[in-house]
Design a protein around this motif. Structure first.
Motif, PDB file in Angstrom:
ATOM      1  N   ARG A  58       0.816  -1.248  -0.065  1.00 47.23           N
ATOM      2  CA  ARG A  58       0.055  -0.037  -0.017  1.00 47.23           C
ATOM      3  C   ARG A  58       0.836   1.176   0.001  1.00 47.23           C
ATOM      4  N   GLN A  59       0.206   2.323  -0.073  1.00 46.56           N
ATOM      5  CA  GLN A  59       0.963   3.809  -0.345  1.00 46.56           C
ATOM      6  C   GLN A  59       0.553   4.738   0.727  1.00 46.56           C
ATOM      7  N   ARG A  60       1.801   5.078   1.411  1.00 48.31           N
ATOM      8  CA  ARG A  60       1.650   5.948   2.665  1.00 48.31           C
ATOM      9  C   ARG A  60       1.523   7.492   1.867  1.00 48.31           C
ATOM     10  N   LYS A  61       0.928   8.266   3.007  1.00 47.93           N
ATOM     11  CA  LYS A  61       0.596   9.680   2.505  1.00 47.93           C
ATOM     12  C   LYS A  61       1.786  10.372   1.611  1.00 47.93           C
ATOM     13  N   ASP A  62       3.199  10.230   2.107  1.00 48.18           N
ATOM     14  CA  ASP A  62       4.249  10.631   1.368  1.00 48.18           C
ATOM     15  C   ASP A  62       4.716   9.855   0.114  1.00 48.18           C
ATOM     16  N   GLY A  63       3.887   8.925  -0.171  1.00 45.24           N
ATOM     17  CA  GLY A  63       4.059   8.182  -1.374  1.00 45.24           C
ATOM     18  C   GLY A  63       4.968   7.140  -1.484  1.00 45.24           C
ATOM     19  N   SER A  64       5.512   6.748  -0.156  1.00 45.53           N
ATOM     20  CA  SER A  64       6.582   5.564  -0.052  1.00 45.53           C
ATOM     21  C   SER A  64       5.664   4.345   0.106  1.00 45.53           C
ATOM     22  N   PRO A  65       6.184   3.324  -0.351  1.00 46.43           N
ATOM     23  CA  PRO A  65       5.372   2.005  -0.272  1.00 46.43           C
ATOM     24  C   PRO A  65       5.469   1.222   1.174  1.00 46.43           C
ATOM     25  N   VAL A  66       4.473   0.564   1.652  1.00 47.21           N
ATOM     26  CA  VAL A  66       4.422  -0.065   2.786  1.00 47.21           C
ATOM     27  C   VAL A  66       4.154  -1.466   2.689  1.00 47.21           C
ATOM     28  N   GLU A  67       4.579  -2.507   3.118  1.00 45.19           N
ATOM     29  CA  GLU A  67       4.242  -3.911   2.826  1.00 45.19           C
ATOM     30  C   GLU A  67       3.340  -4.098   3.939  1.00 45.19           C
ATOM     31  N   ILE A  68       2.131  -4.813   3.663  1.00 46.53           N
ATOM     32  CA  ILE A  68       1.272  -5.183   4.747  1.00 46.53           C
ATOM     33  C   ILE A  68       0.653  -6.351   4.369  1.00 46.53           C
ATOM     34  N   SER A  69      -0.037  -6.896   5.432  1.00 47.83           N
ATOM     35  CA  SER A  69      -0.827  -8.198   5.583  1.00 47.83           C
ATOM     36  C   SER A  69      -2.223  -7.855   5.901  1.00 47.83           C
ATOM     37  N   LEU A  70      -3.035  -8.096   4.879  1.00 43.32           N
ATOM     38  CA  LEU A  70      -4.625  -7.499   5.050  1.00 43.32           C
ATOM     39  C   LEU A  70      -5.465  -8.880   5.537  1.00 43.32           C
ATOM     40  N   THR A  71      -6.240  -8.661   6.697  1.00 42.14           N
ATOM     41  CA  THR A  71      -7.269  -9.826   6.887  1.00 42.14           C
ATOM     42  C   THR A  71      -8.575  -8.732   6.870  1.00 42.14           C
ATOM     43  N   ILE A  72      -9.282  -9.229   6.021  1.00 42.24           N
ATOM     44  CA  ILE A  72     -10.680  -8.606   5.684  1.00 42.24           C
ATOM     45  C   ILE A  72     -12.074  -9.443   6.068  1.00 42.24           C
ATOM     46  N   SER A  73     -12.921  -9.325   6.668  1.00 44.91           N
ATOM     47  CA  SER A  73     -14.205  -9.968   7.175  1.00 44.91           C
ATOM     48  C   SER A  73     -15.497  -9.015   6.620  1.00 44.91           C
ATOM     49  N   PRO A  74     -16.400  -9.768   6.067  1.00 48.17           N
ATOM     50  CA  PRO A  74     -17.525  -9.058   5.718  1.00 48.17           C
ATOM     51  C   PRO A  74     -18.501  -8.877   7.127  1.00 48.17           C
ATOM     52  N   VAL A  75     -18.989  -7.696   7.421  1.00 48.51           N
ATOM     53  CA  VAL A  75     -19.812  -7.474   8.288  1.00 48.51           C
ATOM     54  C   VAL A  75     -21.088  -7.506   8.274  1.00 48.51           C
ATOM     55  N   LYS A  76     -22.027  -8.159   8.750  1.00 47.29           N
ATOM     56  CA  LYS A  76     -23.356  -8.655   8.624  1.00 47.29           C
ATOM     57  C   LYS A  76     -24.229  -7.888   9.630  1.00 47.29           C
ATOM     58  N   ASP A  77     -25.496  -7.564   9.281  1.00 44.72           N
ATOM     59  CA  ASP A  77     -26.653  -7.037  10.135  1.00 44.72           C
ATOM     60  C   ASP A  77     -27.296  -8.415  10.734  1.00 44.72           C
ATOM     61  N   ALA A  78     -28.307  -8.044  11.444  1.00 45.44           N
ATOM     62  CA  ALA A  78     -29.191  -9.013  12.065  1.00 45.44           C
ATOM     63  C   ALA A  78     -29.836 -10.048  11.243  1.00 45.44           C
ATOM     64  N   GLN A  79     -30.174  -9.456  10.200  1.00 42.73           N
ATOM     65  CA  GLN A  79     -30.758 -10.513   8.879  1.00 42.73           C
ATOM     66  C   GLN A  79     -29.594 -11.197   8.138  1.00 42.73           C
ATOM     67  N   GLY A  80     -28.500 -10.972   8.405  1.00 42.96           N
ATOM     68  CA  GLY A  80     -27.403 -11.853   7.814  1.00 42.96           C
ATOM     69  C   GLY A  80     -26.992 -11.236   6.525  1.00 42.96           C
ATOM     70  N   GLU A  81     -27.415  -9.794   6.042  1.00 41.81           N
ATOM     71  CA  GLU A  81     -27.035  -8.962   4.959  1.00 41.81           C
ATOM     72  C   GLU A  81     -25.686  -8.332   5.290  1.00 41.81           C
ATOM     73  N   ILE A  82     -24.921  -8.498   4.201  1.00 41.58           N
ATOM     74  CA  ILE A  82     -23.520  -7.787   4.242  1.00 41.58           C
ATOM     75  C   ILE A  82     -23.745  -6.210   4.189  1.00 41.58           C
ATOM     76  N   VAL A  83     -23.387  -5.710   5.296  1.00 41.50           N
ATOM     77  CA  VAL A  83     -23.574  -3.980   5.354  1.00 41.50           C
ATOM     78  C   VAL A  83     -21.922  -3.522   5.379  1.00 41.50           C
ATOM     79  N   GLY A  84     -20.762  -4.034   5.477  1.00 43.43           N
ATOM     80  CA  GLY A  84     -19.755  -3.452   5.488  1.00 43.43           C
ATOM     81  C   GLY A  84     -18.549  -4.387   5.568  1.00 43.43           C
TER      82      GLY A  84
END
Length: 296
Positions: A53-79
């Motif tokens: 990914r890219q920092r504000k100053d434009g320099s690269p930063v190596e990262i590891s991403l973990t991303i999970s879907p967020v669901k509401d009470a009805q099981g719909e993905i909302v974020g």
């Protein structure tokens, strides 16, 4: 934006809230986000996705991403919930490890090629007699001691004085006159010089100055001015039996005059003076060798 994310990317929360996430994605990785979103829409979790990914100053930063879907009470993905870990140090360590493994593999192959050449020359008569075995083992021991020296220096090279001392360790120190400025050799040159000095010392012990009680060997070197500077190293025997040129040069002489000259990109000459054998080495001193040495 959490404080950790602010430290990682350099943006304050008010600078990025409401802006697309692509502000953090380098131009050449813009296609990653649509693929991640597609997986989230299917309800999938993205685990340990390593990217840049890219920092504000434009320099690269190596990262590891973990991303999970967020669901509401009805099981719909909302974020989505996203965790980014800075893996710059780990990736740097991995690259260093890969470089070291590659370099070690390269050096091992070079060493095995050297051992193969030594074996071929030591046993060229086809007879595996005890004398041939002794010669072969002595050459391998010299090579092994050079490896020990380089290992203590983390294979970053070795001082020429240390290389000379290592080779001459099996002999009486008072039989040698050693002197010259400190000069750091690359690992490859250190190994080549080790084998050449071993052959010279072995020959001196059998037939030359070291075979006589009063015989001595002077090993001296200087660095002469030039562009590049020139190393001038001399092995000179005296006080031993009279010397005459051999009828046929053996492996040791060929190793000294050809292999050492090749590794140093210089010249090596052996002369058989009546007072004792002399070996002169002349080679350019590349920047990779220099370690604060001043030409004399």
């Amino acid at each position: 934006m959490e404080q950790g994310a602010e430290l990682l990317f350099g943006y304050r929360a008010e600078e990025v809230v409401g802006r697309p996430i692509t502000v953090l994605i380098p131009e050449d990785r813009q296609d990653e986000e649509p693929r991640i979103l597609e997986r989230l829409r299917r309800g999938e979790r993205v685990d340990h996705f390593e990217t840049v990914r890219q920092r504000k100053d434009g320099s690269p930063v190596e990262i590891s991403l973990t991303i999970s879907p967020v669901k509401d009470a009805q099981g719909e993905i909302v974020g989505a919930s996203k965790i980014a870990r800075d893996i710059t140090d780990r990736k740097r360590a991995e690259r260093l490890q890969q470089t070291l493994v590659h370099e070690l593999n390269h050096r091992v192959k070079n060493t095995l090629a050297t051992v193969q050449a030594i074996a071929r020359q030591s046993f060229r008569s086809g007879l595996l007699d005890s004398r041939a075995r002794e010669i072969f083992e002595a050459r391998l021991q010299a090579l092994s001691r050079a490896h020990d020296l380089l290992t203590r220096e983390n294979w970053d090279g070795a001082g020429i004085a240390a290389v000379v001392a290592q080779v001459l360790a099996p002999y009486q120190r008072q039989r040698f006159e050693i002197g010259g400025p400190e000069l750091r050799l690359t690992p490859r040159v250190a190994l080549a010089l080790t084998l050449a000095l071993h052959e010279l010392a072995t020959n001196a012990a059998k037939y030359g100055a070291l075979s006589a009680p009063m015989g001595r060997v002077a090993i001296t070197w200087t660095v002469r001015p030039g562009d590049p500077p020139q190393l001038a190293l001399r092995w000179q025997e005296h006080g031993g039996p009279p010397v005459s040129p051999p009828a046929q040069k053996g492996f040791g002489s060929r190793l000294i005059e050809r292999s050492l000259a090749l590794e140093l990109a210089g010249e090596v000459h052996i002369t058989y003076e009546p007072s004792g054998l002399v070996c002169d080495v002349s080679a350019p001193v590349p920047a990779a060798w220099e370690n604060g040495v001043e030409a004399t």
